[in-house]
Design a protein around this motif. Sequence first.
Motif, mmCIF file in Angstrom:
data_model
loop_
_atom_site.group_PDB
_atom_site.id
_atom_site.type_symbol
_atom_site.label_atom_id
_atom_site.label_comp_id
_atom_site.label_asym_id
_atom_site.label_seq_id
_atom_site.Cartn_x
_atom_site.Cartn_y
_atom_site.Cartn_z
ATOM 1 N N PHE A 332 43.051 33.701 18.092
ATOM 2 C CA PHE A 332 43.071 32.531 18.980
ATOM 3 C C PHE A 332 43.626 31.366 18.177
ATOM 4 C CE2 PHE A 332 41.098 28.482 20.109
ATOM 5 C CZ PHE A 332 41.483 28.361 21.433
ATOM 6 N N SER A 333 44.461 30.558 18.814
ATOM 7 C CA SER A 333 45.014 29.395 18.120
ATOM 8 C C SER A 333 45.143 28.218 19.072
ATOM 9 C CB SER A 333 46.384 29.722 17.505
ATOM 10 O OG SER A 333 47.307 30.096 18.504
ATOM 11 N N GLN A 334 45.053 27.043 18.485
ATOM 12 C CA GLN A 334 45.210 25.805 19.251
ATOM 13 C C GLN A 334 45.956 24.803 18.390
ATOM 14 O OE1 GLN A 334 44.155 24.580 22.580
ATOM 15 N NE2 GLN A 334 45.739 23.203 21.803
ATOM 16 N N GLU A 335 47.007 24.245 18.945
ATOM 17 C CA GLU A 335 47.737 23.181 18.247
ATOM 18 C C GLU A 335 47.886 21.979 19.163
ATOM 19 O OE1 GLU A 335 50.777 23.972 15.338
ATOM 20 O OE2 GLU A 335 52.212 22.710 16.463
ATOM 21 N N PHE A 336 47.573 20.815 18.628
ATOM 22 C CA PHE A 336 47.842 19.537 19.287
ATOM 23 C C PHE A 336 48.886 18.810 18.451
ATOM 24 C CE2 PHE A 336 43.249 20.189 20.414
ATOM 25 C CZ PHE A 336 43.451 20.469 21.753
ATOM 26 N N ARG A 337 49.910 18.324 19.115
ATOM 27 C CA ARG A 337 50.994 17.691 18.366
ATOM 28 C C ARG A 337 51.500 16.462 19.114
ATOM 29 N NH1 ARG A 337 54.129 21.951 18.012
ATOM 30 N NH2 ARG A 337 55.738 21.394 19.510
ATOM 31 N N PHE A 338 51.749 15.395 18.373
ATOM 32 C CA PHE A 338 52.347 14.189 18.902
ATOM 33 C C PHE A 338 53.671 13.961 18.176
ATOM 34 C CE2 PHE A 338 47.833 13.724 19.551
ATOM 35 C CZ PHE A 338 47.714 13.128 20.805
ATOM 36 N N SER A 339 54.669 13.558 18.913
ATOM 37 C CA SER A 339 55.943 13.220 18.290
ATOM 38 C C SER A 339 56.563 12.047 19.033
ATOM 39 C CB SER A 339 56.898 14.412 18.302
ATOM 40 O OG SER A 339 57.143 14.848 19.623
#
Length: 821
Positions: A332-339
């Motif tokens: 299971f994986s979770q990524e939060f990213r802002f750019s």
Amino acid sequence: MTTRNRTATALAAMMVLPAPFALAQLEEVIVTAQKREEGLQDVPIAVQAFNTEALDNLTAQDIGELDLFTPNVEIPRSVNQPRYKIRGIGTDDFGIGADPAVGVYIDGVYVARGGGSKVAFNDIERIEILNGPQGTLFGRNAAAGAIQYITNKPDQEQGGWVRGTFGNYERMQLDGVYNLPINDELSWRVGALYNERDGYVKNNGPAGGLQFQKNWAFTTALRWEPTDRLDLIWRFEYDEIDQDSKAVTSAIYGPNRFDATGFDETTTNRRLDETRELYGTSLHLTYDMDWATFTSITAYRTYETENPENQDGWIDPFFEFNDYNAEDNKQFSQEFRFSGEAGRLLWTAGFNYHEENAKQRTGLELNPNAFDKLVVEAEAGFPYEAVPPGTGFDLAFAVFDLPRIYESGIEALESGDFYQENINVEGDYESWAIFADFTFDITETLALTLGGRYTEDKKDFKQFVPINDHGVHFQWAPTFVDENGDYDPDGSMLGIVEQDGKWDEFTPRVVLDWRVADDVLLYASWAEGYKAGGFNSANVAQPPFDPASVENLEFGIKSQWLDNTLRVNAAYFMYDYTNLQELNQIPAACIPGSSFALFQFENSDAEGEGLELQIDWAPIAGLQLWGSLGTLEAEYSDRVRQRAVDGVCDPIDETGEKFQGPPELAYALGATYTHDFSGGGALTGSISYGWQEGETGRRNCSFVQEPGGDTGAYYEFDTDPDSGSLIISKDSAVGTLTEPPFESCPDLDDRENLNARLAYFSASGAWEVAAWVTNWTNWSDDSGEAGGNGTEISSAFTDGAPSYDRREPPRMYGVELKYSF
């Protein structure tokens, strides 16, 4: 020919036929190598991108067919246990205790294990291969580089295609894609593939032909775009493989004995099935918040594999020896990213979380005759013909007072039941990271990038060796007995050996790029990569090993010339690799208290440098010439190799020696030409050739000698550290050789692959008919040598049955028919 001369020759050839790339008419290629969409020529990273057209022209079915056309990249044919290498850096471990050095990502989702990383090219938009450490933006276990699969997204255009491919060896593949806009906000896309092919290795035994192929895949995606700001995509994939495992042939017995390299015929009594069933689902959310774009990727993947392998390559019951590997993996994986962008500043920041439960069962099996003979000859020291049948079992029963279902050796022998020995391991892994990457335009032409990632890994690892039916443990000590001699066959109360480890690392990168002209970008980068520490799946008595790290300095150019008809990209790199994790078979003489060789991890340091060059040229309308070049020189900066000579441990200091394995030179050349007919329609022909230098300067090797009769003699050689000459490190039980037959270990064969494709496109664009051929020269590796686990059955009275490994696919050809609607 020296490396310098070989490089000069390849460069001269490329001046005539320049190098490879997934481009058509030098159109702009968009990549996501920096976690945002950018033109390839604007990215200060060594990247190779293959779009759908390039994959078709190369006739590539999966990622393993791209390595000869990608500089300094090695991707094996194996499906369930691929071991990727970039710039010579990879992981040779077959167990789940160690992590890969090349990160594989499918639509931004990290695939933790090699067993789930190779999937069919079903509705692929492009493949990106990033050379060098990607520790800042991609994270742990991308110390050598990263590979990205990018699939097509649903859109608002209804349509699709279906295709049938038919070839020799009864090859048949059916695949297709359909895209449907449900309404103005919803769109749906589905793709499916079925592929099968007969085996290309003839088997004289009862099991039938070997190296057949059968797989099918299904993908679907649903996209919701309720506003211009929000984009939500749910994806699902299914991929199944059901084929036979690799074919081997005996180096001593059988139709091709003594010279069986590149074999296309063998004699074995069993065909072992290799299977994999994989599911994956993910939810991608992108939201435009004016000041930044927010991205969330939530994913779950699971797969199960069965991968038994025959090791003896012969039908004689005294030499039947198999090993196997089975995995059950969930992640299971979770990524939060802002750019975002603020004036002169481009930035990306985010958080990543990943957890994995990995289970693995590995082991070996011997048929009763082989086990009985092995114990008598290798342990007791008698020729098997001199003792009654079952003696080996009786001797083993006397040593191991364990529960068993057979009372005597002859009963065990006559049962026909295979002797098996298993290792069950399980890993619970958890990792989290925070990262940020900032690119600041110092001037209109000069930019500075600073990035960093902090990663923390926490791992729990368990091993359990269960009782086998024979009540004998031949190589691995059982872990189910307490100090009072009580048994726990299921491991529910006793006998689970546990280890744990916790590691953290900060991996930065610094890039300075200079736009010298509108179409010329120069860059210099320094980046670090990190590979987590881990455990020895085959020998839990070994303590956890340390993490590995790579520091890479790179200078590159991205350029276009002659009104954008010529593209030249190049990178020169230097790296230092600390704690290179190598799984090596350590001889028994170098392991206190052991009678058998064991696999153990050893840490070494290495350093390397090399060049990667890519050229694409469209000299006239319709014609595109391409090519690539990769060079690599690497050596150990700190290394001690364990070896035994005449049964005595004799370690060698190999500091300063060549880092064995990666090719020093590889190149590829190709051309694509399209002719448009005046009445409509077009004809496109493409040809591609990839070449990779075989391993040179090898310090240890083997040799099979035929003294006469039905058996052969098997020897292993090593380089003496003092004299530099070869010595016999493993003598033969039946041969008469007193010195090596050559002054130094022979170089391995150079690899090559020549593919071609001719396609006709109808005037309406609806129909496409193509003919193709792969490995046109019918190249096979004729320089391999005997080895593998078959040698484990050898004794003082026989050389056993060492085997030659997997046969490369021969020439294949076929036609395909595609209809688009």
